[in-house]
Scaffold this motif. Structure first.
Motif, mmCIF file in Angstrom:
data_model
loop_
_atom_site.group_PDB
_atom_site.id
_atom_site.type_symbol
_atom_site.label_atom_id
_atom_site.label_comp_id
_atom_site.label_asym_id
_atom_site.label_seq_id
_atom_site.Cartn_x
_atom_site.Cartn_y
_atom_site.Cartn_z
ATOM 1 N N ILE A 30 0.824 -1.208 0.000
ATOM 2 C CA ILE A 30 0.000 0.000 0.000
ATOM 3 C C ILE A 30 0.860 1.261 0.000
ATOM 4 N N ILE A 31 0.566 2.155 -0.933
ATOM 5 C CA ILE A 31 1.163 3.489 -0.960
ATOM 6 C C ILE A 31 0.258 4.464 -0.220
ATOM 7 N N HIS A 32 -1.054 4.311 -0.440
ATOM 8 C CA HIS A 32 -2.048 5.166 0.217
ATOM 9 C C HIS A 32 -3.337 4.372 0.347
ATOM 10 N N LEU A 33 -4.034 4.559 1.470
ATOM 11 C CA LEU A 33 -5.280 3.842 1.698
ATOM 12 C C LEU A 33 -6.263 4.754 2.416
ATOM 13 N N GLU A 34 -7.467 4.844 1.875
ATOM 14 C CA GLU A 34 -8.559 5.566 2.526
ATOM 15 C C GLU A 34 -9.739 4.612 2.626
ATOM 16 N N ILE A 35 -10.296 4.519 3.827
ATOM 17 C CA ILE A 35 -11.463 3.676 4.043
ATOM 18 C C ILE A 35 -12.534 4.544 4.682
ATOM 19 N N SER B 222 -16.523 2.380 1.388
ATOM 20 C CA SER B 222 -15.922 2.905 0.176
ATOM 21 C C SER B 222 -14.422 2.976 0.435
ATOM 22 N N VAL B 223 -13.624 2.450 -0.479
ATOM 23 C CA VAL B 223 -12.174 2.447 -0.270
ATOM 24 C C VAL B 223 -11.447 3.023 -1.477
ATOM 25 N N LEU B 224 -10.334 3.648 -1.181
ATOM 26 C CA LEU B 224 -9.369 4.074 -2.195
ATOM 27 C C LEU B 224 -8.077 3.355 -1.855
ATOM 28 N N ILE B 225 -7.620 2.539 -2.777
ATOM 29 C CA ILE B 225 -6.391 1.771 -2.584
ATOM 30 C C ILE B 225 -5.399 2.194 -3.657
ATOM 31 N N VAL B 226 -4.228 2.629 -3.225
ATOM 32 C CA VAL B 226 -3.154 2.988 -4.155
ATOM 33 C C VAL B 226 -2.033 1.974 -3.939
ATOM 34 N N SER B 227 -1.716 1.239 -4.998
ATOM 35 C CA SER B 227 -0.720 0.180 -4.871
ATOM 36 C C SER B 227 -0.002 -0.055 -6.194
ATOM 37 N N PRO B 228 1.297 -0.333 -6.133
ATOM 38 C CA PRO B 228 2.013 -0.711 -7.351
ATOM 39 C C PRO B 228 1.540 -2.058 -7.902
ATOM 40 N N ALA B 229 0.806 -2.820 -7.118
ATOM 41 C CA ALA B 229 0.281 -4.107 -7.583
ATOM 42 C C ALA B 229 -0.712 -3.925 -8.732
ATOM 43 N N PHE C 250 -20.081 -2.347 -1.117
ATOM 44 C CA PHE C 250 -18.635 -2.099 -1.131
ATOM 45 C C PHE C 250 -18.285 -1.423 -2.444
ATOM 46 N N SER C 251 -17.692 -0.236 -2.368
ATOM 47 C CA SER C 251 -17.221 0.426 -3.579
ATOM 48 C C SER C 251 -15.727 0.675 -3.448
ATOM 49 N N GLN C 252 -15.059 0.629 -4.570
ATOM 50 C CA GLN C 252 -13.607 0.757 -4.527
ATOM 51 C C GLN C 252 -13.086 1.579 -5.683
ATOM 52 N N ARG C 253 -11.961 2.219 -5.399
ATOM 53 C CA ARG C 253 -11.137 2.848 -6.430
ATOM 54 C C ARG C 253 -9.755 2.266 -6.217
ATOM 55 N N ALA C 254 -9.212 1.677 -7.246
ATOM 56 C CA ALA C 254 -7.898 1.040 -7.178
ATOM 57 C C ALA C 254 -6.987 1.753 -8.171
ATOM 58 N N LEU C 255 -6.035 2.511 -7.646
ATOM 59 C CA LEU C 255 -5.165 3.331 -8.488
ATOM 60 C C LEU C 255 -3.706 2.904 -8.368
ATOM 61 N N THR C 256 -2.959 3.158 -9.440
ATOM 62 C CA THR C 256 -1.506 3.011 -9.375
ATOM 63 C C THR C 256 -0.951 4.256 -8.693
ATOM 64 N N PRO C 257 0.281 4.208 -8.206
ATOM 65 C CA PRO C 257 0.871 5.410 -7.613
ATOM 66 C C PRO C 257 0.891 6.594 -8.577
ATOM 67 N N ALA C 258 1.176 6.362 -9.859
ATOM 68 C CA ALA C 258 1.208 7.457 -10.843
ATOM 69 C C ALA C 258 -0.173 8.071 -11.017
ATOM 70 N N GLN C 259 -1.206 7.256 -11.084
ATOM 71 C CA GLN C 259 -2.566 7.774 -11.205
ATOM 72 C C GLN C 259 -2.955 8.598 -9.973
ATOM 73 N N TYR C 260 -2.537 8.147 -8.824
ATOM 74 C CA TYR C 260 -2.845 8.866 -7.588
ATOM 75 C C TYR C 260 -2.162 10.230 -7.575
ATOM 76 N N GLU C 261 -0.926 10.291 -8.030
ATOM 77 C CA GLU C 261 -0.203 11.571 -8.079
ATOM 78 C C GLU C 261 -0.903 12.548 -9.022
ATOM 79 N N VAL C 262 -1.380 12.052 -10.165
ATOM 80 C CA VAL C 262 -2.119 12.901 -11.101
ATOM 81 C C VAL C 262 -3.409 13.398 -10.444
#
Length: 87
Positions: free
Chosen positions: A18-23, A35-42, A69-81
């Motif tokens: 995990i780079i960043h996580l919001e629950i 509702s979750v926001l997961i930022v991961s290089p995975a 359950f709702s989710q947003r799954a972003l890469t680190p680059a997408q999160y930075e943008v």
């Protein structure tokens, strides 16, 4: 009875780097809707659908307890943008 935020967080952190996580408990505290926001290089190189499938599979037990359950799954680059767009 729903699931506790700390248990959901533990399951997510155990499943992904995990780079960043919001629950957010969107059920007014009863633990039924999250509702979750997961930022991961995975998630690099994966489509949105593939990311959601990964998360759903990793959290199968937890999601079965929830009503929604709702989710947003972003890469680190997408999160930075996304962060830059909000500024």
């Amino acid at each position: 009875m729903g699931i506790l935020i700390k248990d959901l967080e533990t399951a997510i952190r155990d499943a992904f780097p995990i780079i960043h996580l919001e629950i957010e408990d969107t059920s007014s505290g009863c633990g039924e809707n999250y509702s979750v926001l997961i930022v991961s290089p995975a998630f690099e190189g994966k489509t949105t659908l593939a990311r959601h499938r990964l998360v759903n599979e990793a959290l199968k037990k937890e999601i079965a307890i929830m009503h929604a359950f709702s989710q947003r799954a972003l890469t680190p680059a997408q999160y930075e943008v996304q962060k830059a767009d909000k500024q």
